[in-house]
Design an enzyme around this catalytic site. Structure first.
Site, PDB file in Angstrom:
ATOM      1  N   LYS A  42       0.802  -1.209   0.000  1.00 54.95           N
ATOM      2  CA  LYS A  42       0.000   0.000   0.000  1.00 54.95           C
ATOM      3  C   LYS A  42       0.834   1.259   0.000  1.00 54.95           C
ATOM      4  CE  LYS A  42      -2.547  -2.024   3.644  1.00 54.95           C
ATOM      5  NZ  LYS A  42      -3.178  -1.896   4.973  1.00 54.95           N
ATOM      6  N   GLU A  97       7.211   2.363  -6.907  1.00 49.03           N
ATOM      7  CA  GLU A  97       7.460   1.882  -5.546  1.00 49.03           C
ATOM      8  C   GLU A  97       7.607   3.071  -4.605  1.00 49.03           C
ATOM      9  OE1 GLU A  97       7.692  -0.287  -3.336  1.00 49.03           O
ATOM     10  OE2 GLU A  97       8.198  -2.255  -4.131  1.00 49.03           O
ATOM     11  N   ASP A  98       7.300   2.832  -3.333  1.00 50.24           N
ATOM     12  CA  ASP A  98       7.501   3.901  -2.351  1.00 50.24           C
ATOM     13  C   ASP A  98       8.970   4.025  -1.962  1.00 50.24           C
ATOM     14  OD1 ASP A  98       7.486   1.430  -1.070  1.00 50.24           O
ATOM     15  OD2 ASP A  98       6.138   2.037   0.541  1.00 50.24           O
ATOM     16  N   ASP A 101      14.617  -0.301  -0.060  1.00 51.65           N
ATOM     17  CA  ASP A 101      15.332  -0.365   1.216  1.00 51.65           C
ATOM     18  C   ASP A 101      16.340  -1.520   1.160  1.00 51.65           C
ATOM     19  OD1 ASP A 101      15.605   0.567   3.955  1.00 51.65           O
ATOM     20  OD2 ASP A 101      14.455  -1.176   4.592  1.00 51.65           O
ATOM     21  N   PHE A 152      14.333   5.499   9.606  1.00 52.04           N
ATOM     22  CA  PHE A 152      12.993   4.992   9.308  1.00 52.04           C
ATOM     23  C   PHE A 152      12.070   6.185   9.092  1.00 52.04           C
ATOM     24  CE2 PHE A 152       8.843   3.124   9.990  1.00 52.04           C
ATOM     25  CZ  PHE A 152       8.956   1.958   9.254  1.00 52.04           C
ATOM     26  N   VAL A 153      11.467   6.238   7.922  1.00 51.29           N
ATOM     27  CA  VAL A 153      10.650   7.404   7.566  1.00 51.29           C
ATOM     28  C   VAL A 153       9.166   7.018   7.406  1.00 51.29           C
ATOM     29  CG1 VAL A 153      12.519   8.696   6.481  1.00 51.29           C
ATOM     30  CG2 VAL A 153      11.205   7.068   5.107  1.00 51.29           C
ATOM     31  N   ASP A 159       4.267   3.960   6.150  1.00 51.53           N
ATOM     32  CA  ASP A 159       3.654   3.795   7.469  1.00 51.53           C
ATOM     33  C   ASP A 159       4.614   3.280   8.516  1.00 51.53           C
ATOM     34  OD1 ASP A 159       3.848   1.117   6.258  1.00 51.53           O
ATOM     35  OD2 ASP A 159       2.685   0.473   8.008  1.00 51.53           O
ATOM     36  N   ARG A 165       0.422   7.238   7.111  1.00 53.03           N
ATOM     37  CA  ARG A 165       0.453   7.234   5.648  1.00 53.03           C
ATOM     38  C   ARG A 165      -0.126   8.524   5.062  1.00 53.03           C
ATOM     39  NH1 ARG A 165       1.581   1.986   3.785  1.00 53.03           N
ATOM     40  NH2 ARG A 165       0.763   0.266   5.014  1.00 53.03           N
TER      41      ARG A 165
HETATM   42  P1  IMP Z   1      12.701  -3.718   1.307  1.00 55.06           P
HETATM   43  O1  IMP Z   1      12.140  -5.034   0.912  1.00 55.06           O
HETATM   44  O2  IMP Z   1      13.527  -3.821   2.568  1.00 55.06           O
HETATM   45  O3  IMP Z   1      13.419  -2.971   0.219  1.00 55.06           O
HETATM   46  O4  IMP Z   1      11.510  -2.839   1.827  1.00 55.06           O
HETATM   47  C1  IMP Z   1      10.559  -2.387   1.011  1.00 55.06           C
HETATM   48  C2  IMP Z   1       9.288  -2.108   1.781  1.00 55.06           C
HETATM   49  O5  IMP Z   1       9.502  -1.957   3.180  1.00 55.06           O
HETATM   50  C3  IMP Z   1       8.756  -0.778   1.304  1.00 55.06           C
HETATM   51  O6  IMP Z   1       7.921  -0.966   0.191  1.00 55.06           O
HETATM   52  C4  IMP Z   1       8.064  -0.261   2.538  1.00 55.06           C
HETATM   53  O7  IMP Z   1       6.734  -0.710   2.570  1.00 55.06           O
HETATM   54  C5  IMP Z   1       8.840  -0.833   3.693  1.00 55.06           C
HETATM   55  N1  IMP Z   1       9.852   0.132   4.229  1.00 55.06           N
HETATM   56  C6  IMP Z   1      11.194   0.093   4.058  1.00 55.06           C
HETATM   57  N2  IMP Z   1      11.794   1.138   4.661  1.00 55.06           N
HETATM   58  C7  IMP Z   1      10.797   1.861   5.215  1.00 55.06           C
HETATM   59  C8  IMP Z   1      10.775   3.085   5.988  1.00 55.06           C
HETATM   60  O8  IMP Z   1      11.780   3.753   6.268  1.00 55.06           O
HETATM   61  N3  IMP Z   1       9.551   3.495   6.383  1.00 55.06           N
HETATM   62  C9  IMP Z   1       8.389   2.834   6.097  1.00 55.06           C
HETATM   63  N4  IMP Z   1       8.376   1.703   5.384  1.00 55.06           N
HETATM   64  C10 IMP Z   1       9.560   1.209   4.955  1.00 55.06           C
HETATM   65 MG    MG Z   2       6.219  -0.861  -0.680  1.00 50.84          MG
END
Ligand code: IMP
Ligand code: MG
Length: 180
Positions: A42, A97-98, A101, A152-153, A159, A165
């Site tokens: 989301k 994508e948001d 990470d 962490f943002v 969220d 959000r």
């Molecule tokens: P990844 O798989 O670790 O790259 O994380 C991707 C998903 O983790 C993103 O689509 C977010 O939903 C969540 N996420 C990663 N870092 C943050 C953050 O700093 N704040 C909020 N959600 C995060």
């Molecule tokens: Mg995401």
């Protein structure tokens, strides 16, 4: 500013200006390609709604959802919760994508969509947090809104335990807010 936010990292104005810039690039790059623009729910919802209106070419919208993340730590495991509806075989696909990470979610999403044999597959992420990347993940998104430090943002779709959000900016949470 929300009482749980320590610091605004990206203001509403900064985000909107960057969304317009990305929109100009995507409008050029996808002219005559009728892309399928896929949002990963989301977290992307707010960015998606703003971004799609700046991609000024005929296109189709679709969404998918994967489960992989809870609280502030990535579990490293992913599964498709909601798949796309459009048949993307032979189509030009743009993933929105948001945040990029650790890279677990995006690697999974890319693999899942590549198996459907699109003509092209590119990624536009609002945020990139390279310091957190898992070793071995070398993919570089074609379009990045902002590269941010390791914090962490929340806000603008992102969220913490499903909250924040709806903030119009991206901010860093106060440590106290994690204990709630
Ligand atoms: P990844 O798989 O670790 O790259 O994380 C991707 C998903 O983790 C993103 O689509 C977010 O939903 C969540 N996420 C990663 N870092 C943050 C953050 O700093 N704040 C909020 N959600 C995060
Ligand atoms: Mg995401």
């Amino acid at each position: 500013m929300d009482k749980d936010i320590e610091k605004i990292l990206l203001s509403e104005e900064q985000i909107q200006a960057r969304v317009k810039e990305l929109g100009r690039m995507l409008t050029q790059d996808y002219a005559d390609k009728c892309p399928v623009v896929i949002g990963v729910l989301k977290g992307v919802a707010v960015f998606y709604a703003d971004m799609i209106r700046q991609i000024k070419v005929p296109c189709e919208m679709d969404f998918m959802a994967i489960s992989s993340y809870s609280g502030t730590s990535s579990t490293g495991k992913a599964a498709v919760k909601k798949d796309i509806d459009v048949d993307i075989r032979g189509r030009h696909v743009l993933i929105l994508e948001d945040i990029y990470d650790t890279g677990n979610s995006l690697s999974f999403t890319l693999e899942h969509l590549l198996a459907k044999e699109p003509a092209s597959l590119k990624v536009c992420t609002l945020l990139d947090k390279p310091a957190r990347r898992k070793p071995g993940i070398t993919f570089q998104p074609e379009y990045v809104g902002f590269t941010i430090p390791d914090a962490f943002v929340v806000g603008y779709g992102l969220d913490y335990n499903e909250r924040y959000r709806n903030l119009p900016y991206v901010g860093i949470l106060k440590p106290e807010a994690y204990e709630k």
